[in-house]
Design an enzyme around this catalytic site. Structure first.
Site, short mmCIF file in Angstrom:
data_model
loop_
_atom_site.label_atom_id
_atom_site.label_comp_id
_atom_site.label_asym_id
_atom_site.label_seq_id
_atom_site.Cartn_x
_atom_site.Cartn_y
_atom_site.Cartn_z
N GLU A 46 0.82 -1.21 0.00
CA GLU A 46 0.00 0.00 0.00
C GLU A 46 0.86 1.27 0.00
O GLU A 46 0.53 2.25 -0.67
CB GLU A 46 -0.96 0.00 1.20
CG GLU A 46 -2.06 -1.04 1.12
CD GLU A 46 -3.01 -0.80 -0.06
OE1 GLU A 46 -3.06 0.33 -0.58
OE2 GLU A 46 -3.70 -1.75 -0.45
N TYR A 129 -5.99 6.31 4.97
CA TYR A 129 -6.22 5.30 3.93
C TYR A 129 -5.42 4.03 4.20
O TYR A 129 -5.96 2.92 4.15
CB TYR A 129 -5.87 5.84 2.54
CG TYR A 129 -5.79 4.70 1.54
CD1 TYR A 129 -6.96 4.12 1.07
CD2 TYR A 129 -4.57 4.16 1.17
CE1 TYR A 129 -6.91 3.03 0.22
CE2 TYR A 129 -4.51 3.07 0.32
CZ TYR A 129 -5.67 2.51 -0.15
OH TYR A 129 -5.62 1.42 -0.99
N ASP A 147 -9.61 4.62 -2.04
CA ASP A 147 -8.51 5.18 -2.83
C ASP A 147 -9.09 5.87 -4.06
O ASP A 147 -10.30 6.04 -4.20
CB ASP A 147 -7.50 4.10 -3.20
CG ASP A 147 -8.07 3.04 -4.15
OD1 ASP A 147 -9.27 3.10 -4.50
OD2 ASP A 147 -7.30 2.16 -4.56
#
Length: 349
Positions: A46, A129, A147
């Site tokens: 990520e 996030y 996202d």
């Protein structure tokens, strides 16, 4: 939104059939068989994927996990080694945050990632996030993962007229309404895959979309016009000078300050980057050492917040200065802006 359970069922069934095979992913079949995602690999992927495409990030991910298979291995790396391995991925503050987070997990949590959003958010460099993504994918927490791909899906699914970025809170709220305790990790990844492969920025493949029956954007006849966008302000331009100092087969590099753009990275010596172009006289006066500098032209480079015109001056520096002298064949690890300058200066061919 009518019949949300049916929408969720349709998307998850599509994901079970069409999930992308990604280096860091445990596929839906394996997850149903009890295989858990490794939080370290989820977190690492990520961070790498922020502002970076899957094809570009994948070889870096494979290299990192081969060299440093656990977060404890990564936490023990020297800063310079990590920055060198990151070179080419861009947005170098991510690399510094990566190392700070790994060291926090190793030193404060015994090498075990926290399994909640709040616990993850407390780690250095982990934003909302990333915390939601790791919580959902690695720990199956009921987290709202949003996202850019998911924002686009929501904007089209609900035909949101508010332009981005103002629409972001609304898009996040709409996405949150669809999250349940059923397969939250798979749900997040299904939405990501849908946005990446079907609900694409241009030419969305609506005929292949498993949730097109619910899509308000498709009903307008112009789903590609969502999300609505405001006109971007012109990107400011800066100007600087890069200095290519060579000594036989070696090139002089410097370690950039730990904070700021390209912080902690090895790079070519440069002038300041400012709003006005550099004259020949100014460029020569700002050189890192006295030498017979020759003008090699200029290169253009685009950063997130500004464009850079970088003049390139080259010279022989046989006995000059306090530099990190590096063989030419080792310059491939430099950030791309300095690679461009090296090519312009003809030290790479």
């Amino acid at each position: 939104m009518r019949d949300m359970p049916a929408l969720r069922s349709s998307l998850l069934a599509w994901y079970d059939r069409q999930a992308r095979d990604l280096a860091w992913r445990v596929g839906p079949a394996d997850r149903r068989g009890g295989v858990r995602s490794d939080p370290y690999r989820v977190w690492l992927s990520e961070v790498m994927l922020q502002q970076t495409t899957v094809p570009h990030a994948t070889p870096y991910f494979l290299s990192f996990t081969e060299r440093w298979p656990t977060v404890l291995d990564l936490a023990a790396v020297e800063d310079g080694e990590l920055m060198g391995a990151w070179a080419g991925l861009g947005y170098y503050a991510r690399a510094r945050n990566l190392l700070a987070c790994a060291r926090a997990v190793a030193g404060q949590h015994g090498g075990v990632f926290p399994d909640t959003e709040d616990g993850l958010r407390a780690l250095p460099g982990v934003g909302a996030y990333t915390a939601a993504a790791v919580a959902a994918i690695a720990f199956d927490r009921q987290a709202n993962v949003v996202d850019g791909n998911i924002e686009r899906v929501m904007a089209r699914l609900f035909a949101v007229e508010t332009p981005v970025p103002d629409a972001k809170p609304e898009l996040k709220s709409l996405a949150g309404d669809l999250v349940t305790a059923e397969r939250p990790g798979d749900w997040a990844q299904a939405l990501m895959d849908l946005g990446a492969t079907v609900c694409r920025p241009k030419s969305p493949l609506c005929d292949l979309c498993p949730i097109s029956d619910w899509c308000e954007g498709r009903k307008t006849g112009a789903p590609e016009t969502y999300p609505r966008k405001t006109k971007k302000a012109d990107r400011p331009r800066r100007y600087g000078v890069a200095y290519l100092l060579t000594r036989g087969d070696e090139v002089a590099l410097v370690r950039r300050p730990p904070r700021g753009l390209l912080g902690g990275m090895l790079g070519l010596p440069t002038s300041d980057w400012r709003s006005a172009p550099w004259s020949d006289e100014e460029a020569l006066a700002a050189g890192p050492t006295a030498a017979a500098w020759r003008d090699r032209g200029a290169i253009e480079h685009v950063f997130t917040h500004f464009s850079l015109t970088l003049r390139v001056f080259a010279a022989d520096g046989a006995n000059a200065g306090d530099f990190v002298w590096t063989p030419r064949q080792g310059l491939g690890a430099l950030p791309s802006v300095f690679l461009k300058a090296a090519l312009a200066g003809e030290v790479l061919v």
